[in-house]
Design a protein around this motif. Sequence first.
Motif, PDB file in Angstrom:
ATOM      1  N   GLU D  42     -24.322 -36.454  -6.528  1.00 26.13           N
ATOM      2  CA  GLU D  42     -24.735 -37.724  -7.142  1.00 26.13           C
ATOM      3  C   GLU D  42     -23.969 -38.848  -6.442  1.00 26.13           C
ATOM      4  O   GLU D  42     -22.735 -38.870  -6.482  1.00 26.13           O
ATOM      5  CB  GLU D  42     -24.386 -37.669  -8.635  1.00 26.13           C
ATOM      6  CG  GLU D  42     -24.446 -38.986  -9.377  1.00 26.13           C
ATOM      7  CD  GLU D  42     -25.837 -39.611  -9.417  1.00 26.13           C
ATOM      8  OE1 GLU D  42     -26.771 -38.967  -9.932  1.00 26.13           O
ATOM      9  OE2 GLU D  42     -25.994 -40.742  -8.882  1.00 26.13           O
ATOM     10  N   ASP D  44     -23.844 -42.047  -7.252  1.00 24.55           N
ATOM     11  CA  ASP D  44     -23.246 -42.991  -8.197  1.00 24.55           C
ATOM     12  C   ASP D  44     -22.000 -42.349  -8.790  1.00 24.55           C
ATOM     13  O   ASP D  44     -22.078 -41.357  -9.532  1.00 24.55           O
ATOM     14  CB  ASP D  44     -24.277 -43.324  -9.286  1.00 24.55           C
ATOM     15  CG  ASP D  44     -23.737 -44.307 -10.305  1.00 24.55           C
ATOM     16  OD1 ASP D  44     -24.437 -45.298 -10.589  1.00 24.55           O
ATOM     17  OD2 ASP D  44     -22.638 -44.063 -10.860  1.00 24.55           O
ATOM     18  N   GLU D  45     -20.814 -42.945  -8.499  1.00 28.92           N
ATOM     19  CA  GLU D  45     -19.576 -42.274  -8.868  1.00 28.92           C
ATOM     20  C   GLU D  45     -19.372 -42.193 -10.383  1.00 28.92           C
ATOM     21  O   GLU D  45     -18.865 -41.195 -10.901  1.00 28.92           O
ATOM     22  CB  GLU D  45     -18.369 -42.972  -8.212  1.00 28.92           C
ATOM     23  CG  GLU D  45     -17.152 -42.048  -8.179  1.00 28.92           C
ATOM     24  CD  GLU D  45     -16.193 -42.458  -7.055  1.00 28.92           C
ATOM     25  OE1 GLU D  45     -15.003 -42.149  -7.187  1.00 28.92           O
ATOM     26  OE2 GLU D  45     -16.669 -43.072  -6.066  1.00 28.92           O
ATOM     27  N   GLY D  46     -19.766 -43.237 -11.082  1.00 31.22           N
ATOM     28  CA  GLY D  46     -19.608 -43.219 -12.552  1.00 31.22           C
ATOM     29  C   GLY D  46     -20.369 -42.072 -13.164  1.00 31.22           C
ATOM     30  O   GLY D  46     -19.839 -41.291 -13.966  1.00 31.22           O
ATOM     31  N   ARG D  47     -21.634 -41.943 -12.779  1.00 33.85           N
ATOM     32  CA  ARG D  47     -22.454 -40.843 -13.280  1.00 33.85           C
ATOM     33  C   ARG D  47     -21.845 -39.496 -12.924  1.00 33.85           C
ATOM     34  O   ARG D  47     -21.847 -38.562 -13.726  1.00 33.85           O
ATOM     35  CB  ARG D  47     -23.841 -40.897 -12.658  1.00 33.85           C
ATOM     36  CG  ARG D  47     -24.760 -41.894 -13.318  1.00 33.85           C
ATOM     37  CD  ARG D  47     -26.146 -41.701 -12.728  1.00 33.85           C
ATOM     38  NE  ARG D  47     -27.094 -42.581 -13.377  1.00 33.85           N
ATOM     39  CZ  ARG D  47     -28.331 -42.740 -12.990  1.00 33.85           C
ATOM     40  NH1 ARG D  47     -28.771 -42.064 -11.918  1.00 33.85           N
ATOM     41  NH2 ARG D  47     -29.150 -43.530 -13.632  1.00 33.85           N
ATOM     42  N   GLN D  49     -18.744 -38.679 -12.348  1.00 34.61           N
ATOM     43  CA  GLN D  49     -17.556 -38.360 -13.146  1.00 34.61           C
ATOM     44  C   GLN D  49     -17.928 -37.977 -14.570  1.00 34.61           C
ATOM     45  O   GLN D  49     -17.385 -37.031 -15.151  1.00 34.61           O
ATOM     46  CB  GLN D  49     -16.575 -39.556 -13.152  1.00 34.61           C
ATOM     47  CG  GLN D  49     -15.909 -39.798 -11.799  1.00 34.61           C
ATOM     48  CD  GLN D  49     -15.280 -38.538 -11.187  1.00 34.61           C
ATOM     49  OE1 GLN D  49     -14.627 -37.760 -11.884  1.00 34.61           O
ATOM     50  NE2 GLN D  49     -15.523 -38.314  -9.890  1.00 34.61           N
ATOM     51  N   ALA D  50     -18.879 -38.712 -15.164  1.00 36.28           N
ATOM     52  CA  ALA D  50     -19.315 -38.388 -16.529  1.00 36.28           C
ATOM     53  C   ALA D  50     -19.857 -36.966 -16.574  1.00 36.28           C
ATOM     54  O   ALA D  50     -19.587 -36.201 -17.507  1.00 36.28           O
ATOM     55  CB  ALA D  50     -20.384 -39.389 -16.992  1.00 36.28           C
ATOM     56  N   SER D  62     -21.519 -36.525  -2.673  1.00 39.11           N
ATOM     57  CA  SER D  62     -22.504 -37.605  -2.750  1.00 39.11           C
ATOM     58  C   SER D  62     -23.790 -37.240  -2.011  1.00 39.11           C
ATOM     59  O   SER D  62     -24.821 -37.857  -2.227  1.00 39.11           O
ATOM     60  CB  SER D  62     -21.917 -38.924  -2.244  1.00 39.11           C
ATOM     61  OG  SER D  62     -21.497 -38.758  -0.920  1.00 39.11           O
TER      62      SER D  62
END
Lengths: 342, 342, 342, 342
Positions: D42, D44-47, D49-50, D62
């Motif tokens: 993924e 998008d790093e925020g996604r 990590q979640a 990534s």
Amino acid sequence: MAQLNPTADFRVGVVGAGMMGADHIKRIASSISGATVSAVIEPDEGRAQAALANAPGAQAFSRVEDAIAAGAVDGLLVATPGFLHEAVLLPAIEAGLPTLCEKPLTPDPESSWRVLEAEQAGGRKLIQVGFMRRFDPEYRQLRELIESGDDGELLMLHCAHRNASVPDDYDQNTLIDGSVVHEFDIVPWLAGSPITSIEVKETRRNPLTPDRLSEPLLVLIGLENGVLVDVEINVSIQFGYQVTTEAVFSEGIARIGDPTGLQNWHRGRSSITEHADFTTRFATAYDAQVQAWVDAARNGEIAGPSAWDGYRVAVACGAGVAAMRDGQLHTVDVPETPAFYA
Amino acid sequence: MAQLNPTADFRVGVVGAGMMGADHIKRIASSISGATVSAVIEPDEGRAQAALANAPGAQAFSRVEDAIAAGAVDGLLVATPGFLHEAVLLPAIEAGLPTLCEKPLTPDPESSWRVLEAEQAGGRKLIQVGFMRRFDPEYRQLRELIESGDDGELLMLHCAHRNASVPDDYDQNTLIDGSVVHEFDIVPWLAGSPITSIEVKETRRNPLTPDRLSEPLLVLIGLENGVLVDVEINVSIQFGYQVTTEAVFSEGIARIGDPTGLQNWHRGRSSITEHADFTTRFATAYDAQVQAWVDAARNGEIAGPSAWDGYRVAVACGAGVAAMRDGQLHTVDVPETPAFYA
Amino acid sequence: MAQLNPTADFRVGVVGAGMMGADHIKRIASSISGATVSAVIEPDEGRAQAALANAPGAQAFSRVEDAIAAGAVDGLLVATPGFLHEAVLLPAIEAGLPTLCEKPLTPDPESSWRVLEAEQAGGRKLIQVGFMRRFDPEYRQLRELIESGDDGELLMLHCAHRNASVPDDYDQNTLIDGSVVHEFDIVPWLAGSPITSIEVKETRRNPLTPDRLSEPLLVLIGLENGVLVDVEINVSIQFGYQVTTEAVFSEGIARIGDPTGLQNWHRGRSSITEHADFTTRFATAYDAQVQAWVDAARNGEIAGPSAWDGYRVAVACGAGVAAMRDGQLHTVDVPETPAFYA
Amino acid sequence: MAQLNPTADFRVGVVGAGMMGADHIKRIASSISGATVSAVIEPDEGRAQAALANAPGAQAFSRVEDAIAAGAVDGLLVATPGFLHEAVLLPAIEAGLPTLCEKPLTPDPESSWRVLEAEQAGGRKLIQVGFMRRFDPEYRQLRELIESGDDGELLMLHCAHRNASVPDDYDQNTLIDGSVVHEFDIVPWLAGSPITSIEVKETRRNPLTPDRLSEPLLVLIGLENGVLVDVEINVSIQFGYQVTTEAVFSEGIARIGDPTGLQNWHRGRSSITEHADFTTRFATAYDAQVQAWVDAARNGEIAGPSAWDGYRVAVACGAGVAAMRDGQLHTVDVPETPAFYA
């Protein structure tokens, strides 16, 4: 029409004593309040005699004009095949007789138009057409739901019309003018908007369909307010008789024609109505009870629980009240049934 | 009883014009074939007058003996409170009048026994007791299923009798002799075996129950054939009116009283009956249609689809048949509705 | 218990490889995330070998003590007959092993008490009893409804427990301690109140009941909060397996165990819940899809729609979007299926 | 693909950690046997990590190529938007990785064809497309019914696809390629015949439909075997989520998607299946129970009835057996709950 005596029965002449006519004769004789079959108008003498057996006191006529001339009827119920309707309706209008005419009014627009002209010339609405679905409790509930707006705006109707099988005189056109004809009446009545277009789609033929027919079909009906209606017409489906309508609203779905009655999907739940009290739950039972009693009482008989049944229940009530008071088991002792009540 | 004229209506005297009596008066006037309300027997003048409004041509009497003496009735329908029944039934028997008596026959075994003696002395069964559940289609279906043995032998019955609320004159005993009384009649009728014992169990009291009552209760009824019956009686349950019976057989379960009608669990499936043809599916609609037409026709009116509706449908049928023939979309063009039909 | 590696599977020793044990072995191997069957403890060698076929990598032991001594298990799942439970639970507690024990804990209060003492002496709750109804979605929904008070206070519970038939080792006591035992657990859990009394009523014997049994029975259970519970236990009813509970509230009724899921009669309607979105409607499908894919992918295979299916649908989508744009009928032309995908 | 160790978990790389991807990560971690999420791909790093919070031990990447190069995955689950699928599928095929790809395969036939070519060049079927309805128990039952011929030949299918509402990125084409796409897959799978034509009909617009959309629509699908299919697609209907299919046979009707499960109208009855025994009735409960126990046991806890619950039930069983033996009411006396179990 002459002024009727308010306590005398309305005298109905039934025109045509085939299957539907015979059914209506029995209905008027056994279930309808305030009316009697006074005349059976049927050229086939065998049918006429069979019908008279269910209509005590009625006279037989072979032509509607003769029944009218004899002053034998206050109104007519027309149950002949559709192509004979015009020839009955015109003299009925001429005589000013209220007339309930089985569907169709007539088989084609031209003959229907002539009937309209005659009725308008007479100056009073005399003819009611037998689209009986308008009297079905579920169609009425669905119409009320549409009018209420409780589920939002009506957007689509999905209809299915399924017969186990059809009689020999049912031909390809009957799919439309004998069966879908009901949807042609009820759909605008439900949706509050007239029909503007019709399209018919074929599907795979039922291998059990009689050779002369090609069905089932899917009929698409467009209404003036934009609502699209699809009707499955399917008349050799063996398993039973089923007529359903599923109404698609902006905020819910309602479906009628299943054994549950009207089901409503709305706000996350699918629900059906429970009764509020015994008057609706047992309405049919009360009517049937009183009708059975009247029919028996005319012959000096009873047709239900006897005084002995009433006595046995009184004994049980005594034991039941005592058991409620002391919390113990009570035996119920009823004497031998007297021979009089056996 | 004098020989009745077969075409004349059976003249009913309704005794008691309270809620049930008024309901029966409307029923006879509007739904029952072959009968008229000829007399209202009610000492309260206000009630009597209100009731007469629904019974054109009926006479008012304050005592049943007067109605009998006046020759005003062919039979009686008794809808007074139960403690007044004996005083009506004895003169009715004396006069040889067929009588439909609302439940209970009388409130206690002793007075019921006196009625039995009088009826037997008269030599003919004249009294029918108003246990109307025997006329309910679902109870009849369940009884037929029990008798058929299709699900095996009957082993147990679970009954529930639920009212949203009860009127002010409903007291603790009424739980048994006004409500469970129906099960005391219908259970032996269903199971084909008399009641031999009764026991009453308490449960947690409904906080919404009126102070004078202690309920719901569970009533256990033993039958001579060994079948155990439990009855939940529950009269402050708010949500609606529900009367259910679940019959436990040696090979299945059947349940009545839900909106689906009789459900049968048997051989791995739970099923309900579909209609076989339109005569049952639309029976109510046909009856309602003809009754509405008769009621309107007596006033020279119609009460349903007009000839104009018939014409519009004839136009749609023409377009529909054409669409079926060529597979194309056909528009439906109907002229403006004439003012006469608007 | 040693600290577990968070990514390693929990190693379960299944004690008893009869019907229930074998079922649990398959369950852990095929549906449970984060656990493996590491040991089968079963003295019958045939059964042990059959069970190992479904538990790749597991070892067989004939005694639980040996499995513990070998350090082969992180926990135990006990599926032997009840009278053998104590002999397994005591060493499991001794070894500090989390243990899921099929019901009953033990067959009598005395032996259960000894297990309780051992567990308390150990200082940690290790034993979970297999009353699996507490994990059934419908019982959970019913408990939530009771706790919510949405239908008012709970007043009664009507339970039915119906088996088509029972195995040969099912005796008269099993009606209570093998079947009604589930209600003895779930009823206090639902009602939030312990059992204070029990009474058992006989009804007509099922002619299909094995000679050694006398049933069905009606068990009446009193709870401390006054709620009365009746349980029909009925184990030779042929038609299928059915476990239902009808909860009577002060303002409504809720019923579970029918194919519809929880039905709620409240405020004049009987309703069932619809799904809010696809995550609940298709939860089972998503789980099954991914499990089937994982199982196949481990062997380098696929177990569902192929890329060819994806291509065909892409062609249909193209035609569908075009048809939506122009309102015309579009044909869908897909090339011959390549041999690779046939 | 390297030979897998039969007892090691299958390592899944989930590509895309949006709503669907996050859902699949939780699914694999909590419900799927034999698999672990080993990588989250993924950008998008925020996604990312979640998502990792629900995938203990997984690595973040990534780009899919990096995960493959790192040897971090045995297979891929692709949950990115459709237009990104091709860019993931081609390297996955190149690496010989089994891949479960959310629908659509790709958004247009041309890109799908390129994927087919790559897969065929690789010589092994690696891609499974996520048309999960094929794993739904009701669609499977319906397909079996069609194949069995028990209701005769299949003639029509009526489908409805109803969403309460849709997200902001749902556009007009998504009605077809995001929603009806499911019917494009499942209809040929059910009917055993490919799609040959598609037509789309408009109906009255839902006033609650977002401005950018025009719906509901009626999609007509023709199959090679002559079966006509209609699909109502309706995505702003507020009340809930409902996906139904009504199959019209030559001798019956079957309907799926209602809370009752598959209903079958055949030979005069509408029926649903009852369970045969507890293994199906309580399958979900058994699975949930064992999963809950495993999850708790890993932390040395229990997650269900305790030994104390088992003891209380043992006491009740003792009283119940005694009550069955003597027909009397027995009290159930359980000591105070020890503090240990409170």
